[in-house]
Enzyme design. Sequence first.
Site, PDB file in Angstrom:
ATOM      1  N   TYR A 118       0.925  -1.394  -0.302  1.00  0.00           N
ATOM      2  CA  TYR A 118      -0.026  -0.242  -0.534  1.00  0.00           C
ATOM      3  C   TYR A 118       0.748   1.409   0.067  1.00  0.00           C
ATOM      4  O   TYR A 118       1.894   1.618   1.067  1.00  0.00           O
ATOM      5  CB  TYR A 118      -0.626  -0.059   1.858  1.00  0.00           C
ATOM      6  CG  TYR A 118      -1.340   1.338   1.750  1.00  0.00           C
ATOM      7  CD1 TYR A 118      -1.451   1.636   2.878  1.00  0.00           C
ATOM      8  CD2 TYR A 118      -2.377   2.083   1.147  1.00  0.00           C
ATOM      9  CE1 TYR A 118      -2.311   2.929   3.110  1.00  0.00           C
ATOM     10  CE2 TYR A 118      -3.596   2.997   0.889  1.00  0.00           C
ATOM     11  CZ  TYR A 118      -3.049   3.510   2.053  1.00  0.00           C
ATOM     12  OH  TYR A 118      -4.275   4.728   3.328  1.00  0.00           O
ATOM     13  N   ASP A 165      -1.973  -5.512   9.387  1.00  0.00           N
ATOM     14  CA  ASP A 165      -2.825  -4.963   9.113  1.00  0.00           C
ATOM     15  C   ASP A 165      -3.630  -5.645   8.454  1.00  0.00           C
ATOM     16  O   ASP A 165      -3.562  -6.330   7.068  1.00  0.00           O
ATOM     17  CB  ASP A 165      -2.251  -3.795   8.046  1.00  0.00           C
ATOM     18  CG  ASP A 165      -3.514  -2.528   7.571  1.00  0.00           C
ATOM     19  OD1 ASP A 165      -4.869  -3.246   7.388  1.00  0.00           O
ATOM     20  OD2 ASP A 165      -2.653  -1.641   7.254  1.00  0.00           O
ATOM     21  N   ILE A 189      -7.726  -4.888   7.566  1.00  0.00           N
ATOM     22  CA  ILE A 189      -8.468  -4.146   7.974  1.00  0.00           C
ATOM     23  C   ILE A 189      -9.175  -4.378   6.457  1.00  0.00           C
ATOM     24  O   ILE A 189     -10.192  -4.032   6.463  1.00  0.00           O
ATOM     25  CB  ILE A 189      -7.699  -2.709   7.189  1.00  0.00           C
ATOM     26  CG1 ILE A 189      -7.441  -2.401   5.664  1.00  0.00           C
ATOM     27  CG2 ILE A 189      -7.070  -1.653   9.104  1.00  0.00           C
ATOM     28  CD1 ILE A 189      -6.497  -1.319   5.372  1.00  0.00           C
ATOM     29  N   LYS A 233     -12.880  -0.713   4.983  1.00  0.00           N
ATOM     30  CA  LYS A 233     -12.809  -2.186   4.220  1.00  0.00           C
ATOM     31  C   LYS A 233     -13.967  -2.785   4.625  1.00  0.00           C
ATOM     32  O   LYS A 233     -14.748  -2.933   3.749  1.00  0.00           O
ATOM     33  CB  LYS A 233     -11.405  -1.946   3.643  1.00  0.00           C
ATOM     34  CG  LYS A 233     -10.485  -1.208   3.709  1.00  0.00           C
ATOM     35  CD  LYS A 233     -10.719   0.063   2.206  1.00  0.00           C
ATOM     36  CE  LYS A 233      -9.275   0.601   2.773  1.00  0.00           C
ATOM     37  NZ  LYS A 233      -9.627   1.578   1.885  1.00  0.00           N
TER      38      LYS A 233
END
Lengths: 501, 472
Positions: A157, A242, A244, A286
């Site tokens: 990302y 992470d 998410i 998300k």
Amino acid sequence: SSQTHTQANMERIHLLSKIATSEQHGENSPYFDGWKAYDQNPFHLTENPNGVIQMGLAENQLSLDLIEEWVAKNPKSSICTKDGISQFKDIANFQDYHGLYEFRKAIANFMGKVRGNRVTFDPDRIVMGGGATGASESLMFCLADPGDGFLVPTPYYPAFDRDLRWRTGVQLVPIICNSSNDFKITEEALESAYENAIASNIKVKGLILANPSNPLGTTTDKQTLQTLMRFINEKNIHIVCDEIYAATIFNTPEFVSISEVLQEMEQDSSNKINRELVHIIYSLSKDMGLPGFRVGILYSYNDHVVSCARKMSSFGLISSQTQLFLASILSDEEFVDGFLSESSKRLAKRHQTFTQGLEKEGITCLASNAGLFVWMDLRMLLNKPTFDEEMELWRLIINDVKLNVSPGSSFHCVEPGWFRVCFANMDDQTVDIALKRIRAFVKKGRKNERATMNNKRTKSFQKNLRLSFSSRLYDEATMMSPRMMSPHSPFARSPLVQART
Amino acid sequence: MLSSKVTCNSHGQDSSYFLGWEEYEKNPYDEVKNPNGIIQMGLAENQLSFDLLESWLENNPQPAAFKDHNNQSIFKELALFQDYHGLPAFKNALVKFMSEIRGNTVSFDTNNLVLTAGATSANETLMFCLANPGDAFLIPTPYYPGFDRDLKWRTGAEIVPIHCSSLNGFRITKSALEEAYKQAEKQNLKVKGVLVTNPSNPLGTSLSLHELDLLVNFISSKNIHLISDEIYSGTVFSYPCFTSIMEVLKNRNLMNTEIAKRVHIVYSLSKDLGLPGFRIGAIYSNDELVVSAATKMSSFGLISSQTQHLLSEILSDKKFTKSYLLENRRRLKERHEMLVKGLQKTGIRCLQSNAGLFCWVDMRHLLSSNTFEGEMELWKKIVYEVGLNISPGSSCHCSEPGWFRVCFANMSEETLILAMQRVQSFVDCMAKKSMQSRHQQLLQRNSRRSKSLPKWVFELSFNQREITADER
């Protein structure tokens, strides 16, 4: 005069901090041409059908109607309606950085559900952050000093460059992954990255992994997670997961959270697992499609980190109004179960429609089971396997095909030719139109190819498709990453953004 | 294994300011359930005017239900809105509100406004933009204890105090400014600016025109920044009127100069509207570079779109904001008088103040010794024996022991009356306990003198006090 103006400007820049005047936020890179093209000419089904379609924004717009429906049926969840107003005073006053207990409990339950209730989460370890953005940065402040390094698998990302490095001074060291094994993390790549860091005199404090992955859309398999756990324990460094995109899983294999792996491996003491090295970043941006509500969560198995991060959460607390709303909706077990199931179905369907549409044109994507995007393989469309070529192709896609997609280089991918294409931030008709445009682009390329075939031989690494492009001026692009959270609302025409009074 | 930020205590939470809160948490006063508990007077909250907001909300249910004023659902748009430029309708309404508070003497441009999650985030963000690690900002004492965390912790910036004294009502003087600057130089700290809170926390006073002029002159000559934290601007309840730094720049024709570009305002709705839970803060700067950098940094703490929408509707209701500001000020004034008069009866003076949610109370005459140890001793008595959580001056970096910040707007009237009664008993008790007639003489002398006192409601007697050089 302009000279004194420039001089004044220089002096002013000098008066600001290094952080403010550096480019480390990454937003001035040429990759923002894609956003600019979209902003100047945004697609709209009826008002601007020839505009640029935004496929660079990883948003989940497929199931907001379910939440909207719930809101209408549950007025008490809002402190400001007749039913909820009795809570107004307490909520408006509530700035305790521990966060509303009901909110933390609801989040902990939700996180458990998303992991099939194979693990449970302790509400007292739930710490708030200003979105995952704020939570990630705070975690870096807790785990690393300026100059320290974190290992991160590529592609990753782009905004990690800003979120993890900008104000913290932390360095990112890539763990190189490539398509030869579907971008999986190998032990060799891990060790190699670690060694590179040492050689560069960078003290490695940990490893950060997005699982499910952005931009790949794949989940990390259990074996790899176990390898990572052994690695970090051996080196006595942290692991930040992470997660998410955890609830955006729409297909097998099932999602395996680091929390599950921790739970399992801890049971065997010979594994020598230190749980204080494990931390999770979460968010509702998300999984539930609520980026506007800024719900960032930091979950740590380390008491010191929880305590410190909690104090830091003062810099990005979640609005108590929002905490209350979410405590309400996430406590509605029936709603949550229904939402998770339906959201997953819709993502599966959308993914299938899109990937099948691409396959018809000979375009393949990395096989994926999660996320709001596909990792599209356009290597065969490059004249040469270079990033220059990738950029040229990218500009063509923006300007001729009129799709804003994200080039792999912005994710630090080491192989040119990959593009991340988002599919969950638009309606079905728009997906159709996007596919039509791709179809037309590919057809045009085939036509050109037949014309040039008489003059040139196709190179061996290119498959059947080869497109000849009109050349474009190409900027010397640095490897800076664009800010993948668009500074601009997708609803450029929305009355919210256009308000004049 | 963890960063140095975890192990250091620049977060400042070991200070007495926070310890008092902890004691309160353990034994909180409740009219019914715990009438002998500790009354919270250390929390600068405005709880006086919630009913006004509640009634607005009852009459305007749409914004909370994610609807616009045409009753159309905008849930989806709000859910997706994460643009760090902020919701335009909210910013428009906010700048107008800020203007209104300043009597419309100045106007604000939304392009210069950056939204942040509370003033806490705004202050830290400004530090990140203006100071490198090791750079210093000068701040007049006494100051808000949270600054130690907000400005220094993660930024690595330093604070150098501008010492203010009760001799002139804690006003900022030119020599104090210069002295602070010299101190910073001695410590090899590069001074990047001055930060003031106007109206002041903990003093409750608004800066005078003279002080504002001094500040402008000072930052001009030193070529440094000025941050004006104006989060209490809407709580000014009596004379003199609030003068914002922006007004001063305007009146001195400095608006489009380089000086103006070094002046930044921090604002919030936590105090003026009593909404600390909603995390609504803002930075206003005339320097587009600062605005640009701060905007990007606001990604780490954006305001929830749900909240931006609600507030845009509330603040757009001009009839409401006008009546709210008026009524809120009236209630604050009333409450302030209650506290001042209540304390006066017990022989305790307050610094004369015209704003804020607290009084700066002079308890020097109750100290057993004129030291910070004496102050801590007194504070502990007040927390544990009297059952009031008030904030000792040392936690606000006051250079003189014996001052306490006492909040008056975060409780019911009955609770405040009870608090006053407790103080009365305590003072009576202390007077009885005191073997030294000196204390009694002091009380008698003070009460005789009070009738001849003009404006200043406290006096300093050099015979009885040795102000130590002890500086925190």
